[in-house]
Design a protein around this motif. Structure first.
Motif, PDB file in Angstrom:
ATOM      1  N   ASP A  64       0.807  -1.214   0.000  1.00 38.28           N
ATOM      2  CA  ASP A  64       0.000   0.000   0.000  1.00 38.28           C
ATOM      3  C   ASP A  64       0.847   1.274   0.000  1.00 38.28           C
ATOM      4  OD1 ASP A  64       0.842  -0.748   2.573  1.00 38.28           O
ATOM      5  OD2 ASP A  64      -0.750   0.395   3.532  1.00 38.28           O
ATOM      6  N   TRP A  65       2.155   1.149   0.048  1.00 35.81           N
ATOM      7  CA  TRP A  65       3.038   2.315   0.073  1.00 35.81           C
ATOM      8  C   TRP A  65       3.294   2.836  -1.334  1.00 35.81           C
ATOM      9  CZ3 TRP A  65       7.573   3.328   3.740  1.00 35.81           C
ATOM     10  CH2 TRP A  65       7.167   3.175   5.067  1.00 35.81           C
ATOM     11  N   ALA A  66       3.548   4.146  -1.415  1.00 37.74           N
ATOM     12  CA  ALA A  66       3.994   4.791  -2.649  1.00 37.74           C
ATOM     13  C   ALA A  66       5.221   5.625  -2.303  1.00 37.74           C
ATOM     14  CB  ALA A  66       2.895   5.667  -3.223  1.00 37.74           C
ATOM     15  N   ALA A  67       6.103   5.787  -3.275  1.00 35.33           N
ATOM     16  CA  ALA A  67       7.317   6.579  -3.085  1.00 35.33           C
ATOM     17  C   ALA A  67       7.416   7.632  -4.173  1.00 35.33           C
ATOM     18  CB  ALA A  67       8.554   5.684  -3.131  1.00 35.33           C
ATOM     19  N   VAL A  68       7.796   8.845  -3.787  1.00 28.42           N
ATOM     20  CA  VAL A  68       8.165   9.860  -4.766  1.00 28.42           C
ATOM     21  C   VAL A  68       9.676   9.758  -4.916  1.00 28.42           C
ATOM     22  CG1 VAL A  68       8.409  12.334  -5.192  1.00 28.42           C
ATOM     23  CG2 VAL A  68       6.243  11.424  -4.356  1.00 28.42           C
ATOM     24  N   ILE A  69      10.116   9.546  -6.150  1.00 29.33           N
ATOM     25  CA  ILE A  69      11.540   9.388  -6.427  1.00 29.33           C
ATOM     26  C   ILE A  69      11.980  10.519  -7.347  1.00 29.33           C
ATOM     27  CG2 ILE A  69      13.320   7.901  -7.397  1.00 29.33           C
ATOM     28  CD1 ILE A  69      11.314   5.557  -6.832  1.00 29.33           C
ATOM     29  N   MET A  70      12.927  11.341  -6.858  1.00 29.33           N
ATOM     30  CA  MET A  70      13.477  12.414  -7.685  1.00 29.33           C
ATOM     31  C   MET A  70      14.704  11.904  -8.429  1.00 29.33           C
ATOM     32  SD  MET A  70      15.108  16.149  -6.795  1.00 29.33           S
ATOM     33  CE  MET A  70      13.586  16.996  -6.447  1.00 29.33           C
ATOM     34  N   ARG A  71      14.688  12.099  -9.732  1.00 29.77           N
ATOM     35  CA  ARG A  71      15.827  11.697 -10.549  1.00 29.77           C
ATOM     36  C   ARG A  71      16.952  12.708 -10.339  1.00 29.77           C
ATOM     37  NH1 ARG A  71      18.658  12.866 -14.937  1.00 29.77           N
ATOM     38  NH2 ARG A  71      19.425  11.155 -16.206  1.00 29.77           N
TER      39      ARG A  71
END
Length: 147
Positions: A64-71
């Motif tokens: 149920d987790w989401a991650a914001v990943i910055m390139r």
């Protein structure tokens, strides 16, 4: 560049549970658009530095987790998994670098908080088998990495 809990910095914007940085293959970078947020330049790739992805993995332990990943970097197309149009993301997680395949590890250089050895403490084991307590805590930055 350690993963961070959005709740400690004003809260989630997209339902994400964690903020991360990483490098992407050119295939991923090409869909992100131009470099942004004064991130720098792409070192020869199609752009995307400073752009973000919202990622959810339904096969993870926390489905149920989401991650914001910055390139923040380019995954060199000549390295394992990054070439040939493959969709690939390398996440920056302190202690989990695999030095056998690493091409951009700068740990141990002036201004970094981990040595190369410390940056790879868990690089060759499954995350569930890692003992993150091996990461030292003698600075505030290092303590935040273990939180």
């Amino acid at each position: 560049y350690a993963p961070m809990d959005p709740e400690r910095f004003g809260g989630s914007l997209y339902g994400e549970n964690i903020w991360m940085t990483g490098s992407t293959s050119d295939a991923v970078s090409s869909i992100l658009g131009p470099d942004a947020n004064n991130c720098g330049s792409d070192n020869g790739g199609p752009g995307g530095c400073g752009q973000c992805l919202l990622v959810k993995n339904y096969h993870s332990n926390n489905k149920d987790w989401a991650a914001v990943i910055m390139r923040k970097n380019r995954c060199p197309p000549w390295t394992r998994g990054c070439g040939g149009g493959q969709f690939h993301i390398d996440l920056a997680v302190p202690g989990f670098d695999d030095l056998v395949y690493s091409t951009a590890n700068i740990c141990g250089n002036p201004g970094t908080t981990l040595s190369k050895q410390q940056s790879s403490i868990c690089g060759s084991v499954k995350p569930a088998d890692c003992n993150c307590w091996q990461i030292p805590v003698y600075t505030a930055a290092l303590r935040r990495m273990r939180e």
